[in-house]
Design an enzyme around this catalytic site. Structure first.
Site, PDB file in Angstrom:
ATOM      1  CD  GLU A  76      26.902 -10.006 -60.791  1.00  0.00           C
ATOM      2  OE1 GLU A  76      26.517  -8.900 -60.917  1.00  0.00           O
ATOM      3  OE2 GLU A  76      28.005 -10.329 -61.138  1.00  0.00           O
TER       4      GLU A  76
ATOM      5  CD  GLU B  40      31.920  -7.764 -53.843  1.00  0.00           C
ATOM      6  OE1 GLU B  40      31.691  -8.334 -54.941  1.00  0.00           O
ATOM      7  OE2 GLU B  40      32.889  -8.043 -53.160  1.00  0.00           O
TER       8      GLU B  40
ATOM      9  CG  ASP C  61      29.119 -14.901 -46.708  1.00  0.00           C
ATOM     10  OD1 ASP C  61      28.568 -15.345 -47.455  1.00  0.00           O
ATOM     11  OD2 ASP C  61      30.028 -15.378 -45.856  1.00  0.00           O
TER      12      ASP C  61
ATOM     13  CG  ASP D  83      37.514 -14.546 -54.625  1.00  0.00           C
ATOM     14  OD1 ASP D  83      38.143 -13.555 -55.231  1.00  0.00           O
ATOM     15  OD2 ASP D  83      36.498 -14.005 -54.076  1.00  0.00           O
TER      16      ASP D  83
ATOM     17  CE  LYS E 225      49.620 -19.948 -53.053  1.00  0.00           C
ATOM     18  NZ  LYS E 225      49.950 -19.005 -51.867  1.00  0.00           N
TER      19      LYS E 225
ATOM     20  CG  ASP F  33      39.547 -16.382 -65.195  1.00  0.00           C
ATOM     21  OD1 ASP F  33      39.451 -16.921 -63.901  1.00  0.00           O
ATOM     22  OD2 ASP F  33      40.275 -15.369 -65.078  1.00  0.00           O
TER      23      ASP F  33
ATOM     24  CE  LYS G 165      38.746  -4.286 -61.723  1.00  0.00           C
ATOM     25  NZ  LYS G 165      38.593  -3.695 -60.410  1.00  0.00           N
TER      26      LYS G 165
ATOM     27  CD  GLU H 226      34.237 -12.518 -69.736  1.00  0.00           C
ATOM     28  OE1 GLU H 226      33.194 -11.869 -69.109  1.00  0.00           O
ATOM     29  OE2 GLU H 226      33.904 -13.373 -70.517  1.00  0.00           O
TER      30      GLU H 226
HETATM   31  C1  LIG Z   1      37.205 -12.544 -58.253  1.00  0.00           C
HETATM   32  S1  LIG Z   1      36.129 -11.196 -58.010  1.00  0.00           S
HETATM   33  C2  LIG Z   1      34.788 -11.374 -59.321  1.00  0.00           C
HETATM   34  C3  LIG Z   1      33.974 -10.005 -59.414  1.00  0.00           C
HETATM   35  C4  LIG Z   1      33.077 -10.007 -60.620  1.00  0.00           C
HETATM   36  N1  LIG Z   1      31.948 -11.077 -60.393  1.00  0.00           N
HETATM   37  C5  LIG Z   1      33.791  -9.799 -61.835  1.00  0.00           C
HETATM   38  O1  LIG Z   1      33.519 -10.926 -62.730  1.00  0.00           O
HETATM   39  O2  LIG Z   1      34.320  -8.880 -62.144  1.00  0.00           O
HETATM   40  C6  LIG Z   1      35.045 -12.127 -56.790  1.00  0.00           C
HETATM   41  C7  LIG Z   1      34.310 -11.364 -55.913  1.00  0.00           C
HETATM   42  O3  LIG Z   1      33.225 -12.047 -54.917  1.00  0.00           O
HETATM   43  C8  LIG Z   1      33.328 -11.331 -53.868  1.00  0.00           C
HETATM   44  N2  LIG Z   1      32.864 -12.436 -52.701  1.00  0.00           N
HETATM   45  C9  LIG Z   1      33.353 -13.545 -52.559  1.00  0.00           C
HETATM   46  N3  LIG Z   1      32.662 -14.069 -51.596  1.00  0.00           N
HETATM   47  C10 LIG Z   1      31.655 -13.682 -51.503  1.00  0.00           C
HETATM   48  C11 LIG Z   1      30.615 -13.722 -50.534  1.00  0.00           C
HETATM   49  N4  LIG Z   1      30.461 -14.850 -49.804  1.00  0.00           N
HETATM   50  N5  LIG Z   1      29.516 -13.086 -50.588  1.00  0.00           N
HETATM   51  C12 LIG Z   1      29.544 -11.740 -51.194  1.00  0.00           C
HETATM   52  N6  LIG Z   1      30.612 -11.457 -52.119  1.00  0.00           N
HETATM   53  C13 LIG Z   1      31.549 -12.373 -52.137  1.00  0.00           C
HETATM   54  C14 LIG Z   1      34.567 -10.915 -53.692  1.00  0.00           C
HETATM   55  O4  LIG Z   1      34.516  -9.690 -52.694  1.00  0.00           O
HETATM   56  C15 LIG Z   1      35.030 -10.457 -55.227  1.00  0.00           C
HETATM   57  O5  LIG Z   1      34.613  -9.203 -55.210  1.00  0.00           O
END
Ligand SMILES: C[S@@+](CC[C@H](N)C(=O)[O-])C[C@H]1O[C@@H](n2cnc3c(N)ncnc32)[C@H](O)[C@@H]1O
Length: 234
Positions: A63, A88, A115, A138, A142, A174, A212, A214
Site C-alpha cells: 500500500e 508512507e 518515497d 493527494d 489545482k 474521491d 480516513k 474516504e
Molecule cells: C490524501 S492522503 C490518503 C491517505 C490514506 N490512503 C487514506 O485514504 O486515508 C495521501 C497520503 O499519501 C502520502 N504520500 C503521498 N505521496 C507519497 C509517496 N510518494 N510516498 C509515500 N507516501 C506518499 C501522503 O503523505 C498522505 O499520507
C-alpha cells in the site's frame, strides 16, 4: 541516455507529497525508534527480498501512501496468509502504525517512511507483488499542481512491471477529475486490463476497508471511484 536513466530522471521530477512532518508525539517517536527493528525495512538493501523480510513465501501486497494505516491493519488481520508492505512519507503516522501493529500482535506487515514512487522503482523486483494498493492519493486539484499527481503514464507503467501477471492494481479516489485521469492512464497501459467486464469503475469492493480520507470525503458529499485492474497474463 538509456531508457533506465531517462525513467530515473522523469520519476525524480514528481514529488507527490508535501513533507509536512508535523509533530511526533512521544509515543509515536518512541515506537518509530524502538519498533523499527521489528516493522522497519533495511533501507540500504539493494532490492527488498520478500522471503527474507517476512521469513516465508507468501503473496505480498504493497500500500502506497497509507495515511493512518487502517487499511493495512484491517487487511493484515483479515488475511494472515498474506504479507503487507506499507509506504508512507509521514513519519509520525508510521510510528503510530508500528505501535498499533505491535499492540495487536500483527506480524505480517513491514513499513517504510521513504518515497513510495522511488521505492517501487528502486527496491521492488519486477513481477514480485501480488498487488499494489493506492487509496485516495493527494488529488493536487489545482490545474497548476496536476503534474504532481502520482497516477501518470510513466509511473503506472513502471508500477505495472512490479506486479505479477494476474496481480492486482487497485486505486480509489474521491476526486472526479482525478478518477477520469486514472481511468485514462490505466486503460492505456498495455500491461494492464480492467477487471470490470464493463471496462468501467467498480462498486467499492468489500475487500477495501474504509479509509480516513474516504470518510472525510463522504462527509463533504464527495463521490468515490474505485478502479480494479490486473496485470495481464502473457
Ligand atoms: C490524501 S492522503 C490518503 C491517505 C490514506 N490512503 C487514506 O485514504 O486515508 C495521501 C497520503 O499519501 C502520502 N504520500 C503521498 N505521496 C507519497 C509517496 N510518494 N510516498 C509515500 N507516501 C506518499 C501522503 O503523505 C498522505 O499520507
Amino acid at each position: 541516455m538509456t531508457e533506465k536513466q531517462q525513467q530515473n530522471i522523469s520519476q525524480r521530477k514528481i514529488r507527490s507529497y508535501v513533507r509536512r512532518e508535523g509533530r511526533f508525539t512521544p509515543s509515536q517517536r518512541s515506537a518509530f525508534e524502538s519498533l523499527r527493528p521489528v516493522y522497519g525495512i533495511d533501507s540500504n538493501a539493494e532490492k527488498w527480498d520478500f522471503e527474507a523480510l517476512f521469513g516465508r513465501q507468501s503473496d505480498v501486497f504493497m500500500e502506497l501512501g497509507f495515511g493512518d494505516g487502517r487499511v493495512l491493519k484491517t487487511l493484515s488481520a483479515r488475511h494472515p496468509e498474506n504479507d503487507y508492505l506499507g509506504i508512507e512519507v509521514h513519519r509520525p503516522g508510521v510510528g503510530r502504525l508500528m505501535r498499533e501493529l505491535n499492540e495487536e500482535g500483527l506480524m505480517n506487515v513491514k513499513l517504510s517512511a521513504e518515497d513510495g514512487m522511488e521505492v517501487l522503482q528502486q527496491k521492488i523486483t519486477k513481477e514480485s507483488l501480488a498487488g499494489l494498493l493506492i487509496f485516495f492519493p493527494d488529488p493536487w486539484h489545482k490545474k497548476k499542481h496536476n503534474k504532481r499527481r502520482m497516477i501518470q503514464p510513466e509511473f503506472v507503467h513502471m508500477a505495472a512491471t512490479r506486479i505479477k501477471p494476474g496481480g492486482l492494481l487497485h486505486l480509489a479516489t474521491d476526486w472526479e477529475d482525478y478518477a477520469q485521469q486514472m481511468m485514462k492512464v490505466l486503460s492505456s497501459e498495455s500491461l494492464l486490463e480492467n477487471s470490470s467486464n464493463k471496462n468501467a469503475f467498480v462498486e467499492r469492493p468489500d475487500s477495501r476497508p474504509l479509509t480516513k480520507y474516504e470518510q472525510r470525503g463522504l462527509r463533504l458529499g464527495h463521490g468515490v471511484w474505485d478502479l480494479v485492474f490486473r496485470r495481464k497474463r502473457p
